[in-house]
Design a protein around this motif. Structure first.
Motif, PDB file in Angstrom:
ATOM      1  N   ASP A 225       3.216  -2.156  -1.898  1.00 20.52           N
ATOM      2  CA  ASP A 225       4.368  -2.460  -1.043  1.00 20.52           C
ATOM      3  C   ASP A 225       4.534  -1.422   0.062  1.00 20.52           C
ATOM      4  OD1 ASP A 225       6.522  -4.035  -0.266  1.00 20.52           O
ATOM      5  OD2 ASP A 225       7.955  -2.926  -1.497  1.00 20.52           O
TER       6      ASP A 225
ATOM      7  N   HIS B  30       4.515   1.608  -0.037  1.00 25.33           N
ATOM      8  CA  HIS B  30       5.296   2.773  -0.449  1.00 25.33           C
ATOM      9  C   HIS B  30       4.369   3.993  -0.420  1.00 25.33           C
ATOM     10  CE1 HIS B  30       8.859   4.206  -3.009  1.00 25.33           C
ATOM     11  NE2 HIS B  30       8.192   5.274  -2.622  1.00 25.33           N
TER      12      HIS B  30
ATOM     13  N   LYS C 219      16.558  -2.976  -5.976  1.00 25.90           N
ATOM     14  CA  LYS C 219      15.120  -2.866  -6.244  1.00 25.90           C
ATOM     15  C   LYS C 219      14.870  -1.644  -7.119  1.00 25.90           C
ATOM     16  CE  LYS C 219      10.737  -3.368  -3.783  1.00 25.90           C
ATOM     17  NZ  LYS C 219      10.114  -3.589  -2.462  1.00 25.90           N
TER      18      LYS C 219
ATOM     19  N   LYS D 220       1.579  -1.710   8.188  1.00 22.96           N
ATOM     20  CA  LYS D 220       0.395  -2.042   7.398  1.00 22.96           C
ATOM     21  C   LYS D 220      -0.904  -1.835   8.169  1.00 22.96           C
ATOM     22  CE  LYS D 220      -1.552  -5.795   4.588  1.00 22.96           C
ATOM     23  NZ  LYS D 220      -1.330  -7.184   4.097  1.00 22.96           N
TER      24      LYS D 220
ATOM     25  N   GLU E 274      11.371  -8.460  -7.879  1.00 20.47           N
ATOM     26  CA  GLU E 274      11.058  -7.443  -6.867  1.00 20.47           C
ATOM     27  C   GLU E 274      12.284  -7.055  -6.050  1.00 20.47           C
ATOM     28  OE1 GLU E 274       7.495  -7.551  -4.611  1.00 20.47           O
ATOM     29  OE2 GLU E 274       6.270  -8.212  -6.299  1.00 20.47           O
TER      30      GLU E 274
ATOM     31  N   LEU F 280       7.736   2.098  -8.248  1.00 19.60           N
ATOM     32  CA  LEU F 280       6.899   0.919  -8.045  1.00 19.60           C
ATOM     33  C   LEU F 280       5.973   0.667  -9.223  1.00 19.60           C
ATOM     34  CD1 LEU F 280       5.360  -0.665  -5.071  1.00 19.60           C
ATOM     35  CD2 LEU F 280       3.706   0.201  -6.727  1.00 19.60           C
TER      36      LEU F 280
ATOM     37  N   ASP G  98      -0.620  -4.282  -0.133  1.00 20.49           N
ATOM     38  CA  ASP G  98       0.347  -5.288  -0.588  1.00 20.49           C
ATOM     39  C   ASP G  98       0.862  -4.931  -1.987  1.00 20.49           C
ATOM     40  OD1 ASP G  98       0.124  -6.766   1.741  1.00 20.49           O
ATOM     41  OD2 ASP G  98      -1.405  -8.121   0.935  1.00 20.49           O
TER      42      ASP G  98
ATOM     43  N   LYS H 269       8.764   2.179   5.924  1.00 21.23           N
ATOM     44  CA  LYS H 269       7.343   2.130   5.573  1.00 21.23           C
ATOM     45  C   LYS H 269       6.469   2.305   6.804  1.00 21.23           C
ATOM     46  CE  LYS H 269       8.543  -1.231   1.998  1.00 21.23           C
ATOM     47  NZ  LYS H 269       8.478  -2.654   1.587  1.00 21.23           N
TER      48      LYS H 269
END
Length: 376
Positions: free
Chosen positions: A250, A252, A361, A219, A313, A365, A247, A216
């Protein structure tokens, strides 16, 4: 054509709309310029293709770059078709290489189709596997003789494991290991298959490339990028709203881009906290029919396990008694069978955290958030 949004969800629209990936870009460029091929792995829609296109952009005209996606191929002949089409689109027909490649292709009687929507041509052949192999080898030799270095990026490379021909990986490895002027990026989204292909000591591609997992975007860097793009469009930026969005998605890449793209083109009086929630809800509702179709393709046990993983999750111990009891699953044996089926169907995936612990997972999403917010 210039992109109308700073948040593209497909393709690569230039460095201005490309967020971060500075470390990955530099590292891959260093590998390629040092003559090392690269294996690039991530889950779907994390931005592999855009990163490859960005690297091609940065390499510039001092390299010949060729990109092909082999996800839809099912044998050597179709691999040849994709390779030939990719070269046709990357090389000018009147150039020295273009004339050489076209001259060779004409000897094996291609069918050429023109796509009016994309404006691109596609080449196809109908030949036996051994002839396809020989033609691929000849094309690689032509590329090897170029005065500039050549990068061939093969996306969804794990597809070769589905070909009916035997030992495809061994044959490809035997051909490319002789190349000095051509390097490769082998990328794929089936993490477990790609890892097996390139890191198993008994397989031909073992230690043949530099291996990189695309994770990823951090953030803070993603939040700054989004803030900058919305400020440029005269939005009143709310960093708390952006962080909530990151958030929820995620981090993504595709889903961040999707929600931001929808926000950018919708009218909310530039209210980010409201905008992302409305667009996220709409996106889930629009996909609901697809989710129900998936349900119809699964057994009840598979669907219940899918819902359970979505609500958690991440699931580290899917056969644990507490997990089975909490979600009213039948038995550990049934869970194992359902897990294997869902992984094979690419509805869930497994990965490892920093401590080497395996977890499961959902791939999608939006589907995960749908399970968490709506009855099923």
């Amino acid at each position: 054509m210039k992109s109308e949004t700073p948040f593209p969800t497909t393709g690569y629209t230039g460095p201005d709309n490309f967020c971060d990936r500075k470390r990955e870009t530099l590292k891959i460029r260093q590998f390629l310029q040092g003559g090392q091929s690269v294996t690039l792995v991530s889950i779907r829609r994390m931005g592999k293709t855009a990163l490859i296109r960005h690297i091609e952009f940065e390499l510039g005209k001092t390299w010949l770059t060729i990109y092909l996606d082999i996800f839809k191929t099912s044998n050597f002949n179709e691999l040849l078709n994709e390779l030939a089409t990719a070269i046709l689109q990357a090389v000018e027909q009147n150039s020295s290489l273009g004339k050489k490649v076209w001259g060779f292709m004409k000897t094996i009687r291609p069918t050429i189709q023109f796509n009016e929507l994309s404006g691109l041509s596609a080449v196809s052949f109908d030949v036996q596997p051994e002839i396809a192999k020989n033609n691929i080898r000849v094309i690689f030799e032509m590329l090897e003789s170029q005065k500039v270095p050549v990068l061939i990026s093969i996306d969804e490379f794990q597809q070769i494991t589905q070909y009916p021909e035997k030992h495809v990986d061994a044959w490809i490895r035997s051909v490319i290991q002789e190349l000095k002027n051509v390097v490769f990026i082998f990328s794929g989204s089936q993490h477990h298959v790609m890892t097996e292909l390139f890191t198993h000591p008994n397989l031909p591609f073992f230690s043949s490339t530099s291996f990189m997992k695309l994770d990823k975007i951090p953030k803070e860097e993603y939040a700054d990028f989004i803030k900058q793009k919305f400020e440029h469009a005269k939005w009143k930026v709310d960093m708390e709203g952006i962080e909530e969005l990151l958030d929820w998605t995620d981090l993504h890449t595709y889903y961040v881009q999707l929600i931001c793209n929808r926000m950018y083109h919708a009218g909310y009086k530039k209210n980010i906290p409201l905008a992302w929630k409305v667009e996220a809800l709409k996106a889930m509702e629009e996909m609901q029919h697809t989710f129900f179709n998936i349900r119809n393709l699964l057994t009840k046990g598979q669907w219940r396990l899918l819902a359970a993983i979505a609500k958690e999750e991440k699931v580290f111990f899917p056969t644990a008694g507490d997990f089975i009891k909490k979600y009213d699953l039948t038995s550990s044996a049934a869970v194992i069978r359902a897990l294997e089926a869902l992984v094979e169907k690419e509805i869930i995936y497994y990965d490892y955290n920093q401590n080497g612990e395996k977890f499961y997972k959902l791939v999608d999403l939006l589907m995960m958030r749908w399970f968490q917010n709506f009855a099923y």
